[in-house]
Design an enzyme around this catalytic site. Structure first.
Site, short mmCIF file in Angstrom:
data_model
loop_
_atom_site.label_atom_id
_atom_site.label_comp_id
_atom_site.label_asym_id
_atom_site.label_seq_id
_atom_site.Cartn_x
_atom_site.Cartn_y
_atom_site.Cartn_z
N GLY A 6 -20.39 10.22 55.72
CA GLY A 6 -21.43 10.07 54.70
C GLY A 6 -22.78 9.75 55.32
O GLY A 6 -22.89 9.38 56.48
N ARG A 10 -28.11 4.83 50.00
CA ARG A 10 -28.68 3.56 49.56
C ARG A 10 -29.43 2.83 50.67
O ARG A 10 -30.16 1.88 50.43
CB ARG A 10 -27.56 2.66 48.99
CG ARG A 10 -27.05 3.14 47.65
CD ARG A 10 -25.69 2.55 47.29
NE ARG A 10 -24.58 3.26 47.93
CZ ARG A 10 -23.29 2.94 47.81
NH1 ARG A 10 -22.95 1.89 47.08
NH2 ARG A 10 -22.36 3.63 48.42
C1 UD1 Z 1 -15.93 2.80 48.65
C2 UD1 Z 1 -14.76 2.89 47.66
C3 UD1 Z 1 -14.76 1.65 46.79
C4 UD1 Z 1 -14.68 0.40 47.66
C5 UD1 Z 1 -15.77 0.39 48.70
C6 UD1 Z 1 -15.52 -0.71 49.71
C7 UD1 Z 1 -14.48 5.26 47.21
C8 UD1 Z 1 -14.68 6.36 46.26
N1 UD1 Z 1 -14.93 4.07 46.85
O1 UD1 Z 1 -17.13 2.83 47.91
O2 UD1 Z 1 -13.65 1.70 45.93
O3 UD1 Z 1 -14.77 -0.74 46.84
O4 UD1 Z 1 -15.81 1.63 49.43
O5 UD1 Z 1 -16.59 -0.88 50.59
O6 UD1 Z 1 -13.88 5.47 48.26
N2 UD1 Z 1 -17.57 8.96 53.47
C9 UD1 Z 1 -17.23 10.16 54.08
N3 UD1 Z 1 -17.34 11.30 53.36
C10 UD1 Z 1 -17.74 11.32 52.06
C11 UD1 Z 1 -18.07 10.09 51.44
C12 UD1 Z 1 -17.97 8.92 52.18
O7 UD1 Z 1 -16.87 10.19 55.25
O8 UD1 Z 1 -17.79 12.41 51.48
C13 UD1 Z 1 -17.49 7.72 54.25
C14 UD1 Z 1 -18.81 7.00 54.36
O9 UD1 Z 1 -19.56 7.43 55.48
C15 UD1 Z 1 -18.40 5.53 54.44
C16 UD1 Z 1 -17.06 5.49 53.70
O10 UD1 Z 1 -16.62 6.83 53.61
O11 UD1 Z 1 -18.22 5.12 55.79
C17 UD1 Z 1 -17.21 4.85 52.33
O12 UD1 Z 1 -18.20 5.55 51.60
P1 UD1 Z 1 -19.26 4.78 50.72
O13 UD1 Z 1 -20.19 5.77 50.16
O14 UD1 Z 1 -19.81 3.63 51.44
O15 UD1 Z 1 -18.30 4.26 49.54
P2 UD1 Z 1 -18.58 3.04 48.58
O16 UD1 Z 1 -19.47 3.46 47.50
O17 UD1 Z 1 -18.96 1.85 49.37
MG MG Z 2 -19.51 1.58 51.30
#
Ligand code: UD1
Ligand code: MG
Length: 466
Positions: A6, A10
């Site tokens: 990701g 934010r």
């Molecule tokens: C996520 C969880 C949420 C949890 C929180 C804890 C999901 C949908 N939600 O939310 O339930 O409470 O973490 O911190 O999982 N990433 C990818 N590819 C993508 C999207 C994200 O690799 O397409 C990676 C991001 O780089 C990051 C991680 O996954 O390292 C989490 O993504 P983030 O957007 O931070 O999720 P949260 O909204 O924090």
């Molecule tokens: Mg997160």
């Protein structure tokens, strides 16, 4: 598996949040190191946004680390599916970690994995109870207390938003129950993404149990999604580092204002005054003192050395029993042997200085080699730049350089030579010689009585009368 594809919108940043530095390491590396230290045989990092930068931040060349690629960021569930081919044929548990959990401890992961194995459930997840759960996925439990599903903040009802138990983004799942069930997840949510937490509901519907491990230390599992959370993570890691050092015999007068990066080493009986920053790969010896306001990065400071307040030391090596500062600036490639003294407003760069040599005041030493027990007078300058290239100055053992001397490089002052104050040295000086280059002093007896301001005032004269 570490999810690191990701961008982290934010953060309001040009670069992906996963490479932002936290206590001396890129965010994602904290997570990868925790996984390694928890005993993972292999780690697959899912990269996508700024993939090359994230790979570099993780560190290449470790055979236990592999990378999977997610070309468009369609959610955490989709990210996991992008790593399927990397894990083809693998049987057993997969630990899945969000890449934005820099404070995670390896012991916590070990406990969690044990908990998961003991539970017998195909999926285990870590939860925590937060006073302010905003932004996190909430853990919805059934009447009897079993986990039934995770609901993201953006999809939650008011009632669900009131739940204080959150999903940490840490999962352990039997590979046999990962790929096919996850492929059934749909992007029918507010963010139009495939959510990994939906696996909870999918497996529950299939009649499986999902085991939730509630971690008591919420600070350790805080996700970093914006700059405020970044600051909180930095503070937590600095505080943890200070505690660890104090436990091994380092005095830290004010842990709240002292920033010590995670990879820094400090030996016992060293005293660190308030407002100090020790950064990167710095190593401080035993019984040293680091004065208030000093910033030391990627440097080594020897046993018993005193760094007085407000010094900046970068990519340098300071030997044993030296005395540096206050207000000294040691720029990259400064190498000081033992018992060297550098005083206030001394700047150095690319120099070696031998045992017992001193430069106590207002001096610039650059591209120079200085022997042992040399005395560099106040206001000495190595003129190391001719407008095109950098040139070297050599000052051999026991040389005495008088105050306000310029050494125009390339130049060599041989062993035991003396340089008179105020000299501009452009030619090599032989051993034990005296070199002087200042203009002869002119003395006009009684001049002030005849021509000084008092005399002029008496005669009512102007400047021209002189
Ligand atoms: C996520 C969880 C949420 C949890 C929180 C804890 C999901 C949908 N939600 O939310 O339930 O409470 O973490 O911190 O999982 N990433 C990818 N590819 C993508 C999207 C994200 O690799 O397409 C990676 C991001 O780089 C990051 C991680 O996954 O390292 C989490 O993504 P983030 O957007 O931070 O999720 P949260 O909204 O924090
Ligand atoms: Mg997160």
């Amino acid at each position: 598996m570490v999810l690191a594809a990701g961008l982290g919108k934010r953060m309001q940043s040009q670069s992906t949040k996963l490479i932002h530095a936290i206590a001396g390491r890129p965010m994602v590396r904290h997570v990868v190191e925790a996984a390694k230290a928890a005993g993972m045989a292999r780690t697959v990092v899912v990269v996508g946004s700024q993939a090359d930068e994230v790979r570099r931040a993780v560190g290449e060349g470790d055979k236990r680390i592999g990378f999977a690629y997610q070309d468009s960021q369609r959610g955490t569930g989709h990210a996991v599916l992008c790593a399927e081919s990397q894990l083809a044929g693998y049987e057993g548990d997969v630990l899945i970690l969000n890449g934005d959990l820099p404070a995670l401890l390896p012991e916590t992961l070990k406990t969690f994995i044990e908990f998961h194995r003991a539970s017998g459930a195909p999926l285990g997840l870590m939860t925590a109870v937060l006073k302010e759960p905003q932004g996190y996925g909430r853990v919805v439990r059934t009447y009897s207390g079993d986990v039934s599903r995770i609901v993201e903040e953006t999809d939650a009802t008011l009632e669900e938003k009131a739940i204080k138990e959150i999903n940490c983004g840490i999962y352990c799942v039997d590979a046999a129950w990962l790929w096919d069930p996850l492929k059934r997840a749909r992007a029918d949510n507010a963010q139009r993404e495939i959510y990994l937490p939906d696996l909870v509901e999918i497996l529950r519907r299939d009649g499986h149990k999902v085991a939730a491990y509630r971690h008591p230390d919420a600070d350790e599992v805080l996700g970093v999604n914006d700059r405020r959370e970044l600051a909180a993570a930095v503070r937590a890691l600095h505080r943890r580092k200070a505690n660890a050092l104090m436990d091994t015999g380092v005095t830290i007068l004010d842990p709240e204002t002292t920033y010590i990066d995670v990879d820094v080493k400090v030996a016992s009986d060293t005293v660190i005054e308030p407002g100090v920053m020790l950064l990167g790969a710095t190593e401080i010896g035993r019984g040293a003192t680091i004065g208030t306001g000093s910033r030391i990065a990627d440097s080594v400071v020897g046993d018993g050395t005193v760094v007085l307040p407000y010094c900046v030391i970068t990519q340098s090596r300071v030997g044993r029993a030296c005395r540096i500062g206050p207000f000294a600036h040691l720029r990259p490639d400064t190498h000081l042997d033992e018992e060297v003294r550098l005083g206030n407003f001394v700047e150095t760069k690319k120099i070696r200085m031998g045992q017992g040599s001193k430069a106590n005041h207002l001096t610039y030493l650059g591209d120079a080699e200085i022997g042992r027990r040399a005395n560099i007078g106040a206001g000495t300058i190595t003129c190391n730049f001719d407008g095109v290239s950098k040139l070297r100055t050599v000052i051999e053992d026991e040389v005495f350089v008088g105050s306000d001397t310029q050494l125009v490089a390339p130049v060599r002052v041989r062993r035991g030579a003396f340089i008179g104050a105020g000299s501009t040295i452009t030619k090599d000086v032989p051993a034990y010689a005296l070199a002087l280059s200042r203009a002869q002093q002119v003395v006009k007896e009684e001049w002030a009585r005849r021509h000084g301001p008092k005399a002029r005032r008496k005669s009512g004269g102007s400047r021209q009368d002189r």
